[in-house]
Motif scaffolding. Sequence first.
Motif, PDB file in Angstrom:
ATOM      1  N   GLU A   1       0.833  -1.213   0.000  1.00  0.00           N
ATOM      2  CA  GLU A   1       0.000   0.000   0.000  1.00  0.00           C
ATOM      3  C   GLU A   1       0.867   1.262   0.000  1.00  0.00           C
ATOM      4  OE1 GLU A   1      -3.666   1.896   0.185  1.00  0.00           O
ATOM      5  OE2 GLU A   1      -3.467  -0.288   0.326  1.00  0.00           O
ATOM      6  N   ALA A   2       1.936   1.211   0.767  1.00  0.00           N
ATOM      7  CA  ALA A   2       2.806   2.382   0.891  1.00  0.00           C
ATOM      8  C   ALA A   2       3.434   2.751  -0.452  1.00  0.00           C
ATOM      9  CB  ALA A   2       3.893   2.110   1.926  1.00  0.00           C
ATOM     10  N   PHE A   3       3.590   1.772  -1.323  1.00  0.00           N
ATOM     11  CA  PHE A   3       4.220   2.037  -2.622  1.00  0.00           C
ATOM     12  C   PHE A   3       3.208   2.259  -3.745  1.00  0.00           C
ATOM     13  CE2 PHE A   3       7.833  -0.386  -0.691  1.00  0.00           C
ATOM     14  CZ  PHE A   3       8.737   0.670  -0.711  1.00  0.00           C
ATOM     15  N   TYR A   4       1.918   2.277  -3.343  1.00  0.00           N
ATOM     16  CA  TYR A   4       0.837   2.316  -4.338  1.00  0.00           C
ATOM     17  C   TYR A   4       1.033   3.405  -5.392  1.00  0.00           C
ATOM     18  CZ  TYR A   4      -3.832   2.912  -6.212  1.00  0.00           C
ATOM     19  OH  TYR A   4      -4.897   3.056  -7.043  1.00  0.00           O
ATOM     20  N   ASP A   5       1.362   4.599  -4.921  1.00  0.00           N
ATOM     21  CA  ASP A   5       1.489   5.700  -5.879  1.00  0.00           C
ATOM     22  C   ASP A   5       2.950   6.140  -6.043  1.00  0.00           C
ATOM     23  OD1 ASP A   5       1.636   6.532  -3.346  1.00  0.00           O
ATOM     24  OD2 ASP A   5       0.229   8.203  -3.523  1.00  0.00           O
TER      25      ASP A   5
END
Lengths: 695, 217
Positions: B28-32
Amino acid sequence: MERRLQTIEAQIRFSTQIIKRLGEELNPSIDQSILELVKNSYDADAKSCIVELDSITELGGSIKISDDGNGMDSENIINGWLVLGESSKKADEKTKLGRIPSGNKGLGRLAALRMGTTARLTSYPKREKGTFYELLIDWNKYDNAKLVEDVSLPVKKYQSVTEKFESGTIISIENLRNKIGDREVTKIARGLILLSDPFDDDPNAFRPRLISEEFREMEQLVARRYFDDADYHLVAQVDKKGVGYASINDYKGNTLFQATHADLSKKSKKGNVYKCPPITFDLWTFLLNEVTFSTRQTSVGEVRAWLKEFGGVHLYENGLRVNPYGNPGNDWLDMNLSRAKSPEERPSTNTSIGAVRIKESDSLLSQKTDRSGLIEDETFHEIKSFCKDAMDWMARSRMEVAERKRTAERLRSQVESSGTKERLEKEIKLITGPKQNKIQQAFVKYEKAQKEEIKALKAEIQLYRTLSTAGITAATFSHESRGNAIKVLTVSINTIDNRIKKYLSTSYEDLFKKPLIRIYASVDSLAVMGNATLSLLQRDKRRPVKVNIHKVINNSIEILQPFFDGRDIKVTSDLFEGNPFVRATEAAIESIVTNLFNNSIAALEDVTKQRQIFIRTIVDDNILSLTVSDNGPGIKGLSLRDIWLPGETSYPNGTGLGLTIVRDAVHDLGGKVSANANGEYGGADIIVEIPILGI
Amino acid sequence: MGIQIAEQVIDRLCIIDDDEGARSSYVEAFYDSGFKSFPQERVVDVDLFLNNSLTASDAVVSDHQLKKKNYFPINGAQVVSMCYDRRIPSVLVTKYDQAQLPEIRKFRQKIPVILNPSLFREDTIIHSLEVCIKEFKGVMRADRKLWRTLVRIDSIEPNFIYIIIPGWDTTEAISIGIDELPQHIRTIVAVDKRMHVQINVGCESVNDLYFGEWEVK
């Protein structure tokens, strides 16, 4: 002006007195001199070397050393054996049998030969079969001559008429000038043992023997080495079907334990057979301490020296020794590692010696091409696994015995205590007059007080156990919470924070910043529980070292800070300038500080004003005085004397153990504790005084 | 796409963690971000993982404790060291305690960066991967470089020895698990014995110390 008339050649020549100086005065030790001759046999690749001592306790006795080594021809004798001060052996050059030469420069040999009035050398060289050489040294001739070179030593060559000696050397030292006693013979025996291979399996091994009618026991010792001194002898085998079994014998050979295949392979093999050729595994384990050796002929030191040389498990395949298994420094069965992990009842390579013998290997095992051991394939690992299983079983069996002993000891103490009471009561009844009644009453009182003390101690132990269980559980959950729950919270809140900053940057300050800060603070607060618990459990903290008390105080405050913040407690420290230190465990100092903080935290629970804890240190005359105060209600409902007792607490959920731990830890450090019910800040002052080593 | 780090493009980021929630949080932390992160599912066979999943990854982020939930047959420190051997930049993200230190230190030579989960962010991960890639190219940070250093055995306890490294700190005794010692050293340890060991004495924290070759005189 000078003119040369003639040149006269000269040489340094030696008086015969020098022989005496070199032989006797430089090498006074009889055992070392004889062992030097034995080492010569070893260097000559002999397999057998017999040292015969005949009537040596009297003047005029004799010593004979015979071996089956390479022997010497006239060249070897004249330019090697008779040359003193130069060794023909090079230390880095191995013999044909791969031995590293151990002899020295011949001075020990001279000393040995000088022990009698004559020394006779007879040598059968391997290179000249059917012939032998003889040399007789008559030392009396030297006594009568002025210079060493004045005495001629003819080396005579003979044709051998017997087939007795294929090759080898015999040295006879006759008509001994001094008597040789127990001490020297014991040392010779020890030296021979250290030179001999511990097991007889390898046909190329060096096997010195001692023959002496006067010293039969020493003869036996050399033959048996120190195996009879082993306290436990593990005998384990794998048969042709791969089934293992084992037994443990005591030093008399009585079987103490027996194991079936299932007992041995319970853990690692689950009943499966060992996939290896038939093997036998013998392991002799020694309890190397003065107590166990106090009644034995051998000393713990000599056995230790022997094990240092030969300890560990040696490996033999079809009778041949396989290197490097069991060589010094080679612990292929990880005995030392197992012992380090669980020292009780485990042998190490320094306390045991063993041999694994593989028979009928049918090419299942193969040597590495560089001959540096066996290829460690499945078969090899099965052998290792069996040996380790056998040693594990041995350790378990010995642990059982140790545990039984401990239980018996506890029971014996109880019985002894009850017996003492009966005896005392009997003695009191024998007293006549009014004193009997007084003593009887005093004894009843004493007994009652003792029972109360035992009761209190039992309760204290129970409380410690309960708290230990709570501690273990807390530690487990600390790992768990810190590992996952807090990690997920931390990473997720970071993600949310970053994303809001990225996508909703205009409203971040007004709408999100404050709640996010609160979440960060709460996560920190949650983490402190795990951090504080795990920090207390750090192994290094239980090791006595130089401990900087201020450092421990500051660390404790730092670890507990989120906890203080969460409870709105302000901590003020006023520490004496410098770094007072003691030699103690960090855990001891930490437990004092943490328990004092915990005590104050509990006291501040109902305080509605700004909650405060003050910690102060003062050093005076090498005594550190540490005071922890708070602005809570102070000590109520308990006398100042009782606050230190286990289980005494005025808080509903308190354990009453915190201040007891403080008291005990401070006492262990040679200090003392005291308290004020209501101190400078209104709440309690707890004062700890500890002698320090410096600042 | 991907992100260019030290002249290497890192696109696919493999996330290894035994906790599903943590794996999802990392992904999730790397999603964007510029990375394509994907969670690694349970691994039974390490060889299969190395030959399949790992070959499809440009970089790895791994937790240390992987065995507890039967998620991986080996722990994260070993996974990262295996990635190091294959020149795949990897970061060990863990908050380990002292008890786990010996286990991690065994592989520390091949773990360029250990990151506390609280510092897990895109920028810190990029920086960590950069350190790894530079190390593959032979550029070692001063605190990672090994030096031949004299050590003295201070005391011996069950399972551990304590050593003093005078060239690093003359007062602090460092505990080393017996398991960490090479076989030939285990049998000769004795109090006050001195020997030379390759150590990264440029590091500041005891947690970052690691040992290379042990020599015996």
